[in-house]
Design a protein around this motif. Structure first.
Motif, PDB file in Angstrom:
ATOM      1  N   GLU A 257      13.326 -46.361 -32.591  1.00 61.67           N
ATOM      2  CA  GLU A 257      13.548 -47.806 -32.422  1.00 61.67           C
ATOM      3  C   GLU A 257      14.580 -48.050 -31.323  1.00 61.67           C
ATOM      4  O   GLU A 257      14.447 -48.957 -30.505  1.00 61.67           O
ATOM      5  N   ILE A 258      15.651 -47.241 -31.350  1.00 58.67           N
ATOM      6  CA  ILE A 258      16.729 -47.447 -30.373  1.00 58.67           C
ATOM      7  C   ILE A 258      16.227 -47.044 -28.986  1.00 58.67           C
ATOM      8  O   ILE A 258      16.521 -47.702 -27.986  1.00 58.67           O
ATOM      9  N   GLU A 259      15.420 -45.983 -28.948  1.00 57.29           N
ATOM     10  CA  GLU A 259      14.839 -45.574 -27.659  1.00 57.29           C
ATOM     11  C   GLU A 259      13.943 -46.683 -27.105  1.00 57.29           C
ATOM     12  O   GLU A 259      14.012 -47.009 -25.914  1.00 57.29           O
ATOM     13  N   SER A 260      13.109 -47.271 -27.957  1.00 56.98           N
ATOM     14  CA  SER A 260      12.227 -48.356 -27.480  1.00 56.98           C
ATOM     15  C   SER A 260      13.053 -49.516 -26.956  1.00 56.98           C
ATOM     16  O   SER A 260      12.701 -50.133 -25.949  1.00 56.98           O
ATOM     17  N   ALA A 261      14.166 -49.810 -27.660  1.00 57.55           N
ATOM     18  CA  ALA A 261      15.022 -50.909 -27.210  1.00 57.55           C
ATOM     19  C   ALA A 261      15.571 -50.593 -25.816  1.00 57.55           C
ATOM     20  O   ALA A 261      15.564 -51.447 -24.925  1.00 57.55           O
ATOM     21  N   LEU A 262      16.018 -49.353 -25.604  1.00 58.90           N
ATOM     22  CA  LEU A 262      16.583 -48.982 -24.297  1.00 58.90           C
ATOM     23  C   LEU A 262      15.519 -49.045 -23.210  1.00 58.90           C
ATOM     24  O   LEU A 262      15.748 -49.585 -22.118  1.00 58.90           O
ATOM     25  N   VAL A 263      14.342 -48.511 -23.513  1.00 58.62           N
ATOM     26  CA  VAL A 263      13.291 -48.445 -22.501  1.00 58.62           C
ATOM     27  C   VAL A 263      12.768 -49.842 -22.152  1.00 58.62           C
ATOM     28  O   VAL A 263      12.239 -50.060 -21.064  1.00 58.62           O
ATOM     29  N   SER A 264      12.975 -50.807 -23.065  1.00 60.03           N
ATOM     30  CA  SER A 264      12.518 -52.160 -22.752  1.00 60.03           C
ATOM     31  C   SER A 264      13.405 -52.827 -21.699  1.00 60.03           C
ATOM     32  O   SER A 264      13.109 -53.912 -21.229  1.00 60.03           O
ATOM     33  N   HIS A 265      14.517 -52.173 -21.324  1.00 56.19           N
ATOM     34  CA  HIS A 265      15.353 -52.717 -20.250  1.00 56.19           C
ATOM     35  C   HIS A 265      14.808 -52.250 -18.900  1.00 56.19           C
ATOM     36  O   HIS A 265      14.426 -51.077 -18.753  1.00 56.19           O
ATOM     37  N   ALA A 266      14.789 -53.173 -17.935  1.00 56.16           N
ATOM     38  CA  ALA A 266      14.135 -52.883 -16.653  1.00 56.16           C
ATOM     39  C   ALA A 266      14.733 -51.680 -15.920  1.00 56.16           C
ATOM     40  O   ALA A 266      14.054 -51.037 -15.112  1.00 56.16           O
ATOM     41  N   SER A 267      15.997 -51.327 -16.193  1.00 57.38           N
ATOM     42  CA  SER A 267      16.615 -50.227 -15.444  1.00 57.38           C
ATOM     43  C   SER A 267      16.271 -48.858 -16.012  1.00 57.38           C
ATOM     44  O   SER A 267      16.491 -47.845 -15.360  1.00 57.38           O
ATOM     45  N   VAL A 268      15.775 -48.826 -17.243  1.00 58.95           N
ATOM     46  CA  VAL A 268      15.640 -47.531 -17.922  1.00 58.95           C
ATOM     47  C   VAL A 268      14.231 -46.973 -17.784  1.00 58.95           C
ATOM     48  O   VAL A 268      13.249 -47.672 -18.021  1.00 58.95           O
ATOM     49  N   ALA A 269      14.172 -45.698 -17.386  1.00 52.74           N
ATOM     50  CA  ALA A 269      12.868 -45.043 -17.300  1.00 52.74           C
ATOM     51  C   ALA A 269      12.556 -44.351 -18.623  1.00 52.74           C
ATOM     52  O   ALA A 269      11.500 -44.548 -19.206  1.00 52.74           O
ATOM     53  N   GLU A 270      13.497 -43.530 -19.095  1.00 51.96           N
ATOM     54  CA  GLU A 270      13.278 -42.794 -20.344  1.00 51.96           C
ATOM     55  C   GLU A 270      14.571 -42.747 -21.135  1.00 51.96           C
ATOM     56  O   GLU A 270      15.663 -42.777 -20.556  1.00 51.96           O
ATOM     57  N   ALA A 271      14.426 -42.628 -22.454  1.00 49.32           N
ATOM     58  CA  ALA A 271      15.627 -42.540 -23.284  1.00 49.32           C
ATOM     59  C   ALA A 271      15.372 -41.612 -24.454  1.00 49.32           C
ATOM     60  O   ALA A 271      14.255 -41.544 -24.965  1.00 49.32           O
ATOM     61  N   ALA A 272      16.400 -40.871 -24.852  1.00 48.05           N
ATOM     62  CA  ALA A 272      16.322 -40.055 -26.064  1.00 48.05           C
ATOM     63  C   ALA A 272      17.609 -40.285 -26.840  1.00 48.05           C
ATOM     64  O   ALA A 272      18.700 -40.230 -26.277  1.00 48.05           O
ATOM     65  N   VAL A 273      17.455 -40.580 -28.115  1.00 48.37           N
ATOM     66  CA  VAL A 273      18.618 -40.935 -28.936  1.00 48.37           C
ATOM     67  C   VAL A 273      18.789 -39.899 -30.038  1.00 48.37           C
ATOM     68  O   VAL A 273      17.814 -39.498 -30.674  1.00 48.37           O
ATOM     69  N   VAL A 274      20.024 -39.484 -30.237  1.00 50.41           N
ATOM     70  CA  VAL A 274      20.309 -38.537 -31.320  1.00 50.41           C
ATOM     71  C   VAL A 274      21.573 -38.987 -32.058  1.00 50.41           C
ATOM     72  O   VAL A 274      22.321 -39.831 -31.572  1.00 50.41           O
ATOM     73  N   GLY A 275      21.778 -38.417 -33.230  1.00 47.53           N
ATOM     74  CA  GLY A 275      22.995 -38.686 -33.979  1.00 47.53           C
ATOM     75  C   GLY A 275      24.037 -37.625 -33.677  1.00 47.53           C
ATOM     76  O   GLY A 275      23.705 -36.472 -33.429  1.00 47.53           O
ATOM     77  N   LYS A 276      25.295 -38.056 -33.672  1.00 45.65           N
ATOM     78  CA  LYS A 276      26.392 -37.110 -33.442  1.00 45.65           C
ATOM     79  C   LYS A 276      27.327 -37.204 -34.655  1.00 45.65           C
ATOM     80  O   LYS A 276      27.626 -38.320 -35.113  1.00 45.65           O
ATOM     81  N   PRO A 277      27.777 -36.069 -35.215  1.00 48.94           N
ATOM     82  CA  PRO A 277      28.652 -36.144 -36.389  1.00 48.94           C
ATOM     83  C   PRO A 277      29.877 -37.003 -36.109  1.00 48.94           C
ATOM     84  O   PRO A 277      30.483 -36.906 -35.041  1.00 48.94           O
ATOM     85  N   ASP A 278      30.209 -37.878 -37.045  1.00 46.44           N
ATOM     86  CA  ASP A 278      31.338 -38.788 -36.871  1.00 46.44           C
ATOM     87  C   ASP A 278      32.142 -38.793 -38.173  1.00 46.44           C
ATOM     88  O   ASP A 278      31.583 -38.999 -39.249  1.00 46.44           O
ATOM     89  N   GLU A 279      33.436 -38.555 -38.016  1.00 48.30           N
ATOM     90  CA  GLU A 279      34.298 -38.396 -39.184  1.00 48.30           C
ATOM     91  C   GLU A 279      34.252 -39.593 -40.133  1.00 48.30           C
ATOM     92  O   GLU A 279      34.243 -39.443 -41.345  1.00 48.30           O
ATOM     93  N   LEU A 280      34.234 -40.791 -39.546  1.00 42.30           N
ATOM     94  CA  LEU A 280      34.280 -41.986 -40.384  1.00 42.30           C
ATOM     95  C   LEU A 280      32.902 -42.480 -40.790  1.00 42.30           C
ATOM     96  O   LEU A 280      32.644 -42.789 -41.940  1.00 42.30           O
TER      97      LEU A 280
END
Ligand code: PRX
Length: 667
Positions: free
Chosen positions: A556-579
């Motif tokens: 979903e987040i990748e589709s949101a990014l790619v829907s912006h005219a500047s973005v060609a491709e996007a890949a989204v991942v999670g990163k461990p976060d203490e909080l």
């Protein structure tokens, strides 16, 4: 999803967690302090329930359904599993969830008991008795009927945490109109998608809501979602006055709640609903495509929310129970509204969340309203821990007797802090594992019966058959990681994906293919089982990330990014976060004529907020010239996850199409 097939789904953070929990040997015995008149009094009774549910599940569930719910017409069969994975529970029976939540308590002389205590963020308080709630629900149900809503029509809610949210849900259930609650933090774009997917006829909203010292303009978002006839199914909008914001009104479409509802009759017979009639659709994120509308039906869901609430929280007659979730999520559905009200308990609702200007807000509420049972998310506990015990120590928390957590794995340190600082060493902690799809809790300690271990959700509830398996659906050894599955249907299970039964079958029931051809439900989580049979949930193993207990699909987040005219491709991942458990990291390639810049970075973050909502705002966006892909063109997320976490890229990289990409990303 290569990482699943190779069992390579654990990040080093998760492996480290396994190490920690393996060393976690503290055990807390059940305490008799828990409930004076407990439903499940101890281990013997609990084990008997487990045994009888296993020996004859139909009889176990059938007896429970007859004992715990009111039936206009009793059911003919308990479970029909002749067409898996499409279950029918309590076929032939008719009931109404609001009869179980309201009428029967009033008939039992509890009309004057407080059903809901509510506190608004500015500190305004409302107390609503069961009889008052009944009247409001009937009036609202009559107003919905006047707006043309009939049994089967979908009503969407996009509301702040005010009593009218619960009243609206119940009013829909009263007349057999499924509700679809959309969390008020989602953007107008996300709302529009859900309204269209569900074909909602009415939207119930408010002029605004208070959140973190700000006003959320809910009605403006509804107006944008409906602009230019983009949601043709929506005929009317009902608006609760909450903030007194100036809002625009479309004549003939928009109605003030108080003008429409106050004059209505408080008599509205509960519709006799078939057990399998839809109660609600709730959208949740998956690893592919747009969010899916999880469908829950009347009797099975009601029974499961009712039973699990009773077994786990066991709220006593004069107690006050508080779940801090929002009604926009399943936790709010099952454990603010349906579970507590079906049991005739007093449920506390809070409009706000702790905010910098009032970090003690939760503890002040517990002191003021003498909350006995408190249910919240690990992310909140970790935030409280960070600001130090000095804040909760200023309040009298002695009314508490039971503490619960939900939504994400809880680290043993936070679990102990919760027990010691908030529960003052007296309150058991119940870590409850479940999902939107399961309708109610599946794995959790029963406070009077089951010893707890910090960081473990402990044991499955009676009647729930859980296992840890490999990709072939075979059980794995003790202490080995694997896929968490459920092997037998249960009453609260989701029935389908709205409008897409194929997706339901494929996502949950055909992902793992046991050789014996049996259907097993794959939850999307990885877990392990220890020597005592206790479950330790490791988190999602699919492309779903969990940020502060909120579930988001990377796609979903990748589709949101790619829907912006500047973005060609996007890949989204999670990163461990203490909080927050995880934070969102996006790797982005730009269109040939676009330049990387800090300004563009902020624009893209805001673009995601506009498309989905503030909960999906990426913590980091990293620009790159290319994404690591296999020769068949699949993005290798496993590598990106390691890079995002600042780890060495381990494991097989031989399928990588262009090794230079990895070097560039590393640098
Ligand atoms: O990954 C698990 C995590 O939350 C996911 C379900 O998210 P959602 O449908 O939004 O429902 C959240 C509230 C029930 C699960 O697949 N999760 C939920 N509870 C726990 C958990 N992870 C670990 N421990 C839990 N107690």
């Amino acid at each position: 999803m290569n990482h699943i097939d190779t069992f390579d789904f654990m990040s080093s953070e998760q492996s480290a967690r396994i190490e920690t929990v393996l060393q976690e040997e503290r055990i807390f015995k059940p305490s008799q302090f828990v409930a004076k008149e407990a439903t499940i009094t101890g281990l013997d009774q609990y084990q008997q329930m487990i045994a009888s549910a296993k020996a004859d599940p139909d009889s176990f569930w059938g007896k429970a359904a007859l004992a715990e719910l009111h039936w206009f017409k009793p059911f003919d069969s308990v479970l029909d599993w002749s067409n898996p994975p499409f279950a029918k529970w309590f076929d032939g029976g008719t009931t109404n969830v609001t009869y179980n939540c309201l009428d029967r308590h009033i008939l039992n002389g509890k009309g004057e008991k407080t059903a809901i205590i509510w506190e608004g963020e500015p500190g305004d308080v409302r107390r609503i008795t069961y009889k008052q709630l009944f009247d409001e629900v009937c009036k609202t149900a009559n107003a919905l009927k006047d707006l043309g809503i009939k049994k089967g029509d979908l009503v969407a809610l996009y509301m702040p945490m005010v009593p009218e949210a619960a009243i609206s849900m119940l009013a829909c259930a009263r007349i057999g109109a499924p509700h679809s609650v959309v969390f008020g933090g989602f953007s107008s774009e996300a709302l529009r998608d859900r309204l269209n997917d569900g074909q909602a006829k009415v939207v119930i909203t408010a002029d605004g809501g208070f959140r973190k010292d700000k006003i959320i303009s809910l009605k403006d978002a509804v107006d944008s979602a409906l602009a230019n006839k983009s949601c043709p199914s929506v005929e009317s909008v009902l608006v609760v006055k909450r903030t007194n914001e100036n809002i625009s009104f479309v004549p003939g479409r928009d109605y003030w709640w108080h003008e429409l509802i106050n004059s209505k009759s408080n008599k509205c017979e509960a519709e006799h609903m078939e057990s399998e009639d839809r109660l609600f659709v709730l959208y949740t994120s998956g690893s592919t495509g747009k969010p899916k509308g999880v469908v829950h039906t009347t009797a099975g869901y009601n029974l499961w929310a009712h039973l699990t609430f009773k077994w786990i929280f066991d709220v006593q007659e004069n107690e006050v129970y508080w779940c801090t979730a929002d009604v926009g999520w399943i936790t709010g559905h099952s454990y603010i509204v349906y579970g507590p009200l079906s049991n005739g308990s007093t449920t506390f609702m809070y409009e706000g969340v702790p905010r910098p200007s009032n970090p003690g807000a939760f503890w002040e509420i517990i002191q003021k309203h003498k909350i006995n049972i408190f249910y919240t998310a690990p992310t909140a506990i970790r935030a409280f821990m960070k600001s130090g015990r000095g804040i909760p120590d200023q309040y009298d928390l002695s009314s508490l007797r039971l503490l619960g957590t939900v939504g994400e794995p809880i680290n043993p340190e936070a679990w102990i802090w919760y027990r010691e600082v908030i529960g003052q060493g007296n309150c058991p902690v119940v870590d409850t594992w479940w999902q939107t799809e399961t309708g109610g809790v599946m794995i959790s300690p029963i406070p009077n019966a089951v010893s707890t271990k910090p960081g473990s959700a402990t044991l499955p509830l009676p009647g729930i058959e859980v296992d840890i398996v490999n990709a072939a659906g075979e059980s794995v050894q003790t202490d080995q990681g694997g896929y968490l599955v459920i092997k037998r249907p249960w009453p609260g299970m989701m029935r389908t994906v709205h409008g897409n039964s194929k997706r339901f079958r494929e996502t949950y029931w055909e992902y793992l293919k046991p050789k014996n051809g049996k259907f097993i439900y794959f939850a999307g989580d990885g877990a392990r089982r220890d020597n005592d049979g206790y479950y330790w949930i490791m988190g999602r193993v699919d492309d779903v990330i969990n940020v502060s207990g909120h579930r988001l699909g990377t796609m979903e987040i990748e589709s949101a990014l790619v829907s912006h005219a500047s973005v060609a491709e996007a890949a989204v991942v999670g990163k461990p976060d203490e909080l927050r458990g995880e934070s969102i990291v996006a790797f982005v390639t730009l269109e040939a004529d676009k330049q990387f810049s800090d300004n563009l970075l902020e624009i893209l973050k805001s673009h995601v907020v506009k498309e989905i909502g503030a909960i999906a705002r990426p913590e980091e966006i990293r620009f790159t010239n290319a994404l690591p892909k296999t020769r068949s063109g699949k993005i290798m997320r496993r590598l990106l996850r390691s890079l995002a976490a600042g780890e060495d890229v381990k494991g097989d990289t031989s399928t990588l199409e262009d090794k230079n990409v990895l070097d560039e990303l590393r640098s």
